[in-house]
Each structure stands twice: as C-alpha cells, then as structure tokens.
Write a protein that holds these residues in place. Sequence first.
Motif, PDB file in Angstrom:
ATOM      1  N   VAL A  31     -13.024  -6.917  -7.093  1.00 22.16           N
ATOM      2  CA  VAL A  31     -12.548  -6.971  -8.482  1.00 22.16           C
ATOM      3  C   VAL A  31     -13.736  -6.718  -9.401  1.00 22.16           C
ATOM      4  O   VAL A  31     -14.634  -7.562  -9.518  1.00 22.16           O
ATOM      5  N   ASP A  32     -13.751  -5.545  -9.989  1.00 20.87           N
ATOM      6  CA  ASP A  32     -14.830  -5.189 -10.916  1.00 20.87           C
ATOM      7  C   ASP A  32     -16.202  -5.399 -10.283  1.00 20.87           C
ATOM      8  O   ASP A  32     -17.104  -5.962 -10.892  1.00 20.87           O
ATOM      9  N   GLY A  33     -16.344  -4.946  -9.049  1.00 20.13           N
ATOM     10  CA  GLY A  33     -17.623  -5.007  -8.359  1.00 20.13           C
ATOM     11  C   GLY A  33     -17.955  -6.349  -7.740  1.00 20.13           C
ATOM     12  O   GLY A  33     -19.030  -6.515  -7.155  1.00 20.13           O
ATOM     13  N   LYS A  34     -17.049  -7.308  -7.836  1.00 15.62           N
ATOM     14  CA  LYS A  34     -17.267  -8.624  -7.240  1.00 15.62           C
ATOM     15  C   LYS A  34     -16.194  -8.904  -6.189  1.00 15.62           C
ATOM     16  O   LYS A  34     -15.102  -8.337  -6.227  1.00 15.62           O
ATOM     17  N   ILE A  35     -16.510  -9.810  -5.261  1.00 16.27           N
ATOM     18  CA  ILE A  35     -15.541 -10.206  -4.244  1.00 16.27           C
ATOM     19  C   ILE A  35     -14.606 -11.256  -4.839  1.00 16.27           C
ATOM     20  O   ILE A  35     -15.043 -12.224  -5.449  1.00 16.27           O
ATOM     21  N   LYS A  66      -4.869  -6.134 -10.570  1.00 16.93           N
ATOM     22  CA  LYS A  66      -5.165  -4.903 -11.300  1.00 16.93           C
ATOM     23  C   LYS A  66      -6.099  -3.981 -10.528  1.00 16.93           C
ATOM     24  O   LYS A  66      -6.259  -2.813 -10.877  1.00 16.93           O
ATOM     25  N   TYR A  67      -6.735  -4.519  -9.492  1.00 13.89           N
ATOM     26  CA  TYR A  67      -7.689  -3.729  -8.714  1.00 13.89           C
ATOM     27  C   TYR A  67      -7.168  -3.392  -7.318  1.00 13.89           C
ATOM     28  O   TYR A  67      -7.895  -2.810  -6.515  1.00 13.89           O
ATOM     29  N   LEU A  68      -5.921  -3.790  -7.027  1.00 13.71           N
ATOM     30  CA  LEU A  68      -5.322  -3.389  -5.761  1.00 13.71           C
ATOM     31  C   LEU A  68      -4.877  -1.941  -5.869  1.00 13.71           C
ATOM     32  O   LEU A  68      -4.022  -1.607  -6.686  1.00 13.71           O
ATOM     33  N   LYS A  69      -5.463  -1.102  -5.060  1.00 16.03           N
ATOM     34  CA  LYS A  69      -5.130   0.319  -5.097  1.00 16.03           C
ATOM     35  C   LYS A  69      -4.779   0.780  -3.688  1.00 16.03           C
ATOM     36  O   LYS A  69      -5.408   0.371  -2.712  1.00 16.03           O
ATOM     37  N   SER A  70      -3.766   1.626  -3.591  1.00  9.71           N
ATOM     38  CA  SER A  70      -3.369   2.139  -2.283  1.00  9.71           C
ATOM     39  C   SER A  70      -4.552   2.777  -1.575  1.00  9.71           C
ATOM     40  O   SER A  70      -5.381   3.458  -2.196  1.00  9.71           O
ATOM     41  N   GLU A  71      -4.613   2.526  -0.276  1.00 12.36           N
ATOM     42  CA  GLU A  71      -5.673   3.000   0.611  1.00 12.36           C
ATOM     43  C   GLU A  71      -6.972   2.198   0.470  1.00 12.36           C
ATOM     44  O   GLU A  71      -7.964   2.516   1.129  1.00 12.36           O
ATOM     45  N   ASN A 150       9.371  -9.216 -12.085  1.00  7.26           N
ATOM     46  CA  ASN A 150       8.599  -8.326 -12.962  1.00  7.26           C
ATOM     47  C   ASN A 150       7.181  -8.822 -13.186  1.00  7.26           C
ATOM     48  O   ASN A 150       6.335  -8.076 -13.683  1.00  7.26           O
ATOM     49  N   GLY A 151       6.931 -10.072 -12.822  1.00  2.69           N
ATOM     50  CA  GLY A 151       5.598 -10.648 -13.041  1.00  2.69           C
ATOM     51  C   GLY A 151       4.713 -10.647 -11.813  1.00  2.69           C
ATOM     52  O   GLY A 151       3.668 -11.292 -11.815  1.00  2.69           O
ATOM     53  N   ILE A 152       5.131  -9.917 -10.758  1.00  4.40           N
ATOM     54  CA  ILE A 152       4.325  -9.890  -9.537  1.00  4.40           C
ATOM     55  C   ILE A 152       4.018  -8.459  -9.108  1.00  4.40           C
ATOM     56  O   ILE A 152       4.678  -7.505  -9.527  1.00  4.40           O
ATOM     57  N   VAL A 153       3.003  -8.329  -8.262  1.00  4.81           N
ATOM     58  CA  VAL A 153       2.644  -7.048  -7.643  1.00  4.81           C
ATOM     59  C   VAL A 153       2.797  -7.228  -6.137  1.00  4.81           C
ATOM     60  O   VAL A 153       2.137  -8.085  -5.537  1.00  4.81           O
ATOM     61  N   GLY A 154       3.677  -6.445  -5.529  1.00  2.00           N
ATOM     62  CA  GLY A 154       3.877  -6.524  -4.088  1.00  2.00           C
ATOM     63  C   GLY A 154       2.969  -5.556  -3.351  1.00  2.00           C
ATOM     64  O   GLY A 154       2.559  -4.529  -3.887  1.00  2.00           O
ATOM     65  N   PHE A 155       2.661  -5.894  -2.116  1.00  2.00           N
ATOM     66  CA  PHE A 155       1.792  -5.017  -1.321  1.00  2.00           C
ATOM     67  C   PHE A 155       2.107  -5.175   0.160  1.00  2.00           C
ATOM     68  O   PHE A 155       2.665  -6.180   0.610  1.00  2.00           O
ATOM     69  N   SER A 156       1.743  -4.164   0.919  1.00  2.00           N
ATOM     70  CA  SER A 156       1.716  -4.262   2.378  1.00  2.00           C
ATOM     71  C   SER A 156       0.343  -3.783   2.832  1.00  2.00           C
ATOM     72  O   SER A 156      -0.278  -2.936   2.172  1.00  2.00           O
ATOM     73  N   ILE A 157      -0.125  -4.352   3.910  1.00  2.00           N
ATOM     74  CA  ILE A 157      -1.429  -3.978   4.465  1.00  2.00           C
ATOM     75  C   ILE A 157      -1.205  -3.403   5.861  1.00  2.00           C
ATOM     76  O   ILE A 157      -0.738  -4.116   6.765  1.00  2.00           O
ATOM     77  N   LYS A 158      -1.498  -2.122   6.033  1.00  2.00           N
ATOM     78  CA  LYS A 158      -1.424  -1.513   7.356  1.00  2.00           C
ATOM     79  C   LYS A 158      -2.627  -1.996   8.162  1.00  2.00           C
ATOM     80  O   LYS A 158      -3.776  -1.738   7.801  1.00  2.00           O
ATOM     81  N   ILE A 159      -2.353  -2.700   9.228  1.00  2.00           N
ATOM     82  CA  ILE A 159      -3.420  -3.364   9.982  1.00  2.00           C
ATOM     83  C   ILE A 159      -4.207  -2.368  10.826  1.00  2.00           C
ATOM     84  O   ILE A 159      -3.644  -1.646  11.655  1.00  2.00           O
ATOM     85  N   ASN A 160      -5.524  -2.356  10.608  1.00  2.00           N
ATOM     86  CA  ASN A 160      -6.421  -1.509  11.397  1.00  2.00           C
ATOM     87  C   ASN A 160      -7.129  -2.297  12.494  1.00  2.00           C
ATOM     88  O   ASN A 160      -7.433  -1.755  13.555  1.00  2.00           O
TER      89      ASN A 160
END
Length: 203
Positions: A31-35, A66-71, A150-160
């Motif tokens: 997040v903005d260069g920080k963990i 706000k910093y979760l981006k695909s890939e 509407n107040g949440i951001v959903g995500f999935s993580i493809k496990i590597n």
Amino acid sequence: MFIPNNYKNENIEEVKDFLNQNSFGILISQVDGKIAGTHIPMQLDTDENGESVLVGHIAKANPQSKYLKSEEEILAIFNGPHSYISSSWYQKEDAPTWNYIAVHVYGKVKIIEGDELLESLKKLVDKYEKNSENPMSVEKMSSTTLKQVNGIVGFSIKINEIQAAYKLSQNREIDYHSITSELKKKGDSNSMGIVNEMEKTKK
C-alpha cells in the motif's frame, strides 16, 4: 517462510483441510510502498479451470483495497494452534521452543464483482451459518442489507505456492510423551490443539 525440513508439510490435501478449518487469515500486500495487512476470512475454492483459489473481500474504506490490482502478487497467512514448549519437559537439557502450525499462501489477485462476488458471499455465509439454530442466508437478506455489498471489494487469489510449517516436536521423539503430557496439564485450547496435531503424526 523459512521451514526446516523436519517441519515441512508437503501433504497438499492435509494442508488444504487446514485452510478450510482455519480460514481467518491475514491478507498482505503493498500500500503506497509500504506493507499492509488485513485480518479477514478467505475461503479455499476452485476457479472455472479447477485450480485452487482463495476468495475473500475487504472494505472499500480500507486503504489496502485501493491498491489491490489484478495480477498483483499477494501473500495470505494462516495460523493454527501454537504453544510454548518448556525445556523442563526434556530428558536432557536444551533450549525451550514453540510448537505451531502456520501456512503461507502466495498467488496473484483478481478483483471479482457482480454475480461472482455475490456467489462468494453466499458460500461464505452458508459455511458459517450451517450450524446456527436459525441459519441466515444471502437469499434471505433484505435489499437494504445487500446494499452493503457496494461497500466492499471482492477478490480471488490464484494460488501459485503453499508453504506449510508444522512444528510439532518431530525432533523430540524421546520426549514426546513428556511434552504431550505437560501440554494436556495446561489444558488450554492452543495446548490441546498442539497435542491433537502431535498425536496425528503418530497414527
């Protein structure tokens, strides 16, 4: 995660079962260069290709969203039982230690929305409501309550990669009975959880 060979668990089905039973973890990202980390439930699931994924959501008000981006590379951490192991329980003098189970899951994130997000919420609610006396479901929720989606951001993580540390006194064969006996005397949930896991290694 550094894991001495004695403590690596490479039984993927056993580790997946652990993730299903201990799904409240920590989502780690930049997040903005920080963990940054957020404590949330993340459900183990499979995607349309049958590959393992972790699915979850966080609040839009959370700066991490706000910093979760695909890939983007993501780390999710899950903890199991843990307990202090006193060196007074050993037959020979040595340093005390800590027994624990910890799993690190690495993968790439994908933002999910619409019906896919709603389906993930249904699965989450159904899993934890199934033992309730009067279980709630997403289908039973009012339109007013569902507006909170509407107040949440959903995500999935493809496990590597999954790294699993099961530190259960594997190097203390001679002290096994003493350690489990003393843990049972403590009787707290973490100590008993470690005893149960140590006993599994003997089966």
